[in-house]
Design a protein around this motif. Structure first.
Motif, PDB file in Angstrom:
ATOM      1  N   LYS A  26      -1.669  -1.307  -1.907  1.00 31.32           N
ATOM      2  CA  LYS A  26      -1.501   0.042  -2.745  1.00 31.32           C
ATOM      3  C   LYS A  26      -2.763   0.113  -3.584  1.00 31.32           C
ATOM      4  O   LYS A  26      -3.249  -0.649  -3.939  1.00 31.32           O
ATOM      5  CB  LYS A  26      -0.061  -0.246  -3.784  1.00 31.32           C
ATOM      6  CG  LYS A  26       0.925  -0.617  -2.792  1.00 31.32           C
ATOM      7  CD  LYS A  26       2.232  -0.622  -3.770  1.00 31.32           C
ATOM      8  CE  LYS A  26       3.618  -0.731  -2.917  1.00 31.32           C
ATOM      9  NZ  LYS A  26       4.672  -0.429  -3.750  1.00 31.32           N
ATOM     10  N   MET A  81      -0.514   5.827 -11.868  1.00 30.12           N
ATOM     11  CA  MET A  81       0.058   6.246 -10.401  1.00 30.12           C
ATOM     12  C   MET A  81      -0.132   5.327  -9.420  1.00 30.12           C
ATOM     13  O   MET A  81      -1.014   4.203  -9.600  1.00 30.12           O
ATOM     14  CB  MET A  81      -0.699   7.669 -10.162  1.00 30.12           C
ATOM     15  CG  MET A  81      -0.830   8.679 -11.458  1.00 30.12           C
ATOM     16  SD  MET A  81       0.988   9.150 -11.667  1.00 30.12           S
ATOM     17  CE  MET A  81       1.362  10.427 -10.301  1.00 30.12           C
ATOM     18  N   SER A 113      -0.023   4.760  -5.093  1.00 22.11           N
ATOM     19  CA  SER A 113      -0.057   5.352  -3.642  1.00 22.11           C
ATOM     20  C   SER A 113      -0.219   4.432  -2.451  1.00 22.11           C
ATOM     21  O   SER A 113      -0.935   3.331  -2.743  1.00 22.11           O
ATOM     22  CB  SER A 113      -1.289   6.156  -3.799  1.00 22.11           C
ATOM     23  OG  SER A 113      -1.348   6.967  -2.290  1.00 22.11           O
ATOM     24  N   ASP A 151      -1.371   5.649   0.495  1.00 19.00           N
ATOM     25  CA  ASP A 151      -2.240   6.292   1.356  1.00 19.00           C
ATOM     26  C   ASP A 151      -3.305   7.406   0.835  1.00 19.00           C
ATOM     27  O   ASP A 151      -4.133   7.776   1.413  1.00 19.00           O
ATOM     28  CB  ASP A 151      -1.398   7.267   2.411  1.00 19.00           C
ATOM     29  CG  ASP A 151      -0.703   8.482   1.420  1.00 19.00           C
ATOM     30  OD1 ASP A 151      -0.897   8.620   0.493  1.00 19.00           O
ATOM     31  OD2 ASP A 151       0.306   9.091   2.248  1.00 19.00           O
ATOM     32  N   ARG A 173      -3.154  10.092  -0.682  1.00 20.28           N
ATOM     33  CA  ARG A 173      -2.839  11.457  -0.593  1.00 20.28           C
ATOM     34  C   ARG A 173      -1.614  11.491  -1.595  1.00 20.28           C
ATOM     35  O   ARG A 173      -1.704  12.669  -2.407  1.00 20.28           O
ATOM     36  CB  ARG A 173      -2.676  11.880   0.527  1.00 20.28           C
ATOM     37  CG  ARG A 173      -3.745  11.887   1.378  1.00 20.28           C
ATOM     38  CD  ARG A 173      -3.708  12.996   2.719  1.00 20.28           C
ATOM     39  NE  ARG A 173      -2.876  12.040   3.650  1.00 20.28           N
ATOM     40  CZ  ARG A 173      -3.066  11.268   4.400  1.00 20.28           C
ATOM     41  NH1 ARG A 173      -4.322  10.739   4.804  1.00 20.28           N
ATOM     42  NH2 ARG A 173      -2.092  10.372   5.344  1.00 20.28           N
ATOM     43  N   ASN A 174      -0.508  10.878  -1.403  1.00 21.53           N
ATOM     44  CA  ASN A 174       0.770  11.072  -2.136  1.00 21.53           C
ATOM     45  C   ASN A 174       0.733   9.930  -3.248  1.00 21.53           C
ATOM     46  O   ASN A 174       0.645   8.556  -2.836  1.00 21.53           O
ATOM     47  CB  ASN A 174       2.051  10.570  -1.179  1.00 21.53           C
ATOM     48  CG  ASN A 174       1.734  11.922   0.073  1.00 21.53           C
ATOM     49  OD1 ASN A 174       2.007  13.001  -0.120  1.00 21.53           O
ATOM     50  ND2 ASN A 174       1.660  11.393   1.288  1.00 21.53           N
ATOM     51  N   TRP A 175       1.098  10.470  -4.665  1.00 17.33           N
ATOM     52  CA  TRP A 175       1.081   9.568  -5.664  1.00 17.33           C
ATOM     53  C   TRP A 175       2.453   9.575  -6.184  1.00 17.33           C
ATOM     54  O   TRP A 175       3.111  10.519  -6.296  1.00 17.33           O
ATOM     55  CB  TRP A 175       0.143   9.853  -6.689  1.00 17.33           C
ATOM     56  CG  TRP A 175      -1.352   9.829  -5.981  1.00 17.33           C
ATOM     57  CD1 TRP A 175      -1.963  10.720  -5.194  1.00 17.33           C
ATOM     58  CD2 TRP A 175      -2.260   8.620  -6.202  1.00 17.33           C
ATOM     59  NE1 TRP A 175      -3.218   9.997  -5.011  1.00 17.33           N
ATOM     60  CE2 TRP A 175      -3.328   8.925  -5.560  1.00 17.33           C
ATOM     61  CE3 TRP A 175      -1.915   7.353  -6.670  1.00 17.33           C
ATOM     62  CZ2 TRP A 175      -4.440   7.944  -5.394  1.00 17.33           C
ATOM     63  CZ3 TRP A 175      -3.099   6.605  -6.793  1.00 17.33           C
ATOM     64  CH2 TRP A 175      -4.283   6.877  -6.146  1.00 17.33           C
ATOM     65  N   THR A 176       2.884   8.179  -6.909  1.00 15.02           N
ATOM     66  CA  THR A 176       4.149   8.313  -7.449  1.00 15.02           C
ATOM     67  C   THR A 176       3.960   7.605  -8.753  1.00 15.02           C
ATOM     68  O   THR A 176       2.952   6.609  -9.089  1.00 15.02           O
ATOM     69  CB  THR A 176       5.150   7.231  -6.873  1.00 15.02           C
ATOM     70  OG1 THR A 176       5.118   7.709  -5.687  1.00 15.02           O
ATOM     71  CG2 THR A 176       6.468   7.033  -7.521  1.00 15.02           C
ATOM     72  N   LYS A 177       4.478   8.262  -9.847  1.00 14.40           N
ATOM     73  CA  LYS A 177       4.294   7.933 -11.303  1.00 14.40           C
ATOM     74  C   LYS A 177       5.016   6.370 -11.295  1.00 14.40           C
ATOM     75  O   LYS A 177       6.131   6.485 -10.771  1.00 14.40           O
ATOM     76  CB  LYS A 177       4.705   8.883 -12.307  1.00 14.40           C
ATOM     77  CG  LYS A 177       4.434   8.315 -13.813  1.00 14.40           C
ATOM     78  CD  LYS A 177       4.751   9.523 -14.572  1.00 14.40           C
ATOM     79  CE  LYS A 177       4.353   9.062 -16.168  1.00 14.40           C
ATOM     80  NZ  LYS A 177       4.417  10.014 -16.997  1.00 14.40           N
TER      81      LYS A 177
END
Length: 159
Positions: free
Chosen positions: A24, A34, A36, A38, A40-44
């Motif tokens: 990760k 944040m 991710s 990959d 490209r896609n991020w989550t808080k």
């Protein structure tokens, strides 16, 4: 490595007779911490009562450590929960780093503290650096490097 805005955490799990690695990415942004898988896609990451993250590092156990002004927090579950492992009082934490053995080193303007047991207890170095403005730390090949403002870079042995 030293303090950086992006941290990569890799954990290995044994499932049956196979080793599975999960990696990760963690990044400090203006919007918070944040995550991710990959890039490209991020989550808080929800931080609860941690309001300002200024440094992040992981150790060889895959645990995350973040600093917020005068406190160091640890997460053992990819940022799902956080525990305060050190409060340095009125000092401000300038940098945090780890070595290949999982030891954590942190600095304020005038001192370096370290933990050999995943943040359960902390110790102060014997080195006299009180007259320098410590700004950054980095560990490499058994050495710890201490960068100062106007005082140069110092090298010490990781014990």
């Amino acid at each position: 490595g030293g303090t950086r805005p992006i941290e990569i955490v890799t954990k290995e799990y044994i499932v049956g007779n196979r080793i599975i690695q999960i990696e990760k990415l963690f990044a400090i942004t203006e919007g918070g911490l944040m995550c991710s898988v990959d890039g490209r896609n991020w989550t808080k990451i929800e931080l609860g009562n941690i309001y300002f993250v200024n440094h992040i590092v992981s150790n060889s156990f895959g645990h995350l450590f973040v600093t917020s002004r005068n406190k160091i927090y640890r997460s053992t579950d990819y940022g799902g929960s956080w525990t305060v492992v050190k409060n340095v009082g009125e000092n401000y934490i300038q940098s945090i780093t780890s070595n290949s053995r999982g030891h954590i080193f942190a600095s304020t303007y005038t001192e370096i503290i370290y933990s050999f047991n995943n943040g359960r207890s902390w110790f102060h170095t014997d080195q006299v650096i009180h007259s320098y403005d410590v700004r950054c730390l980095s560990c490499s090949n058994g050495f710890i490097f201490v960068g100062t403002r106007g005082g140069g870079v110092f090298r010490g042995v990781e014990n």
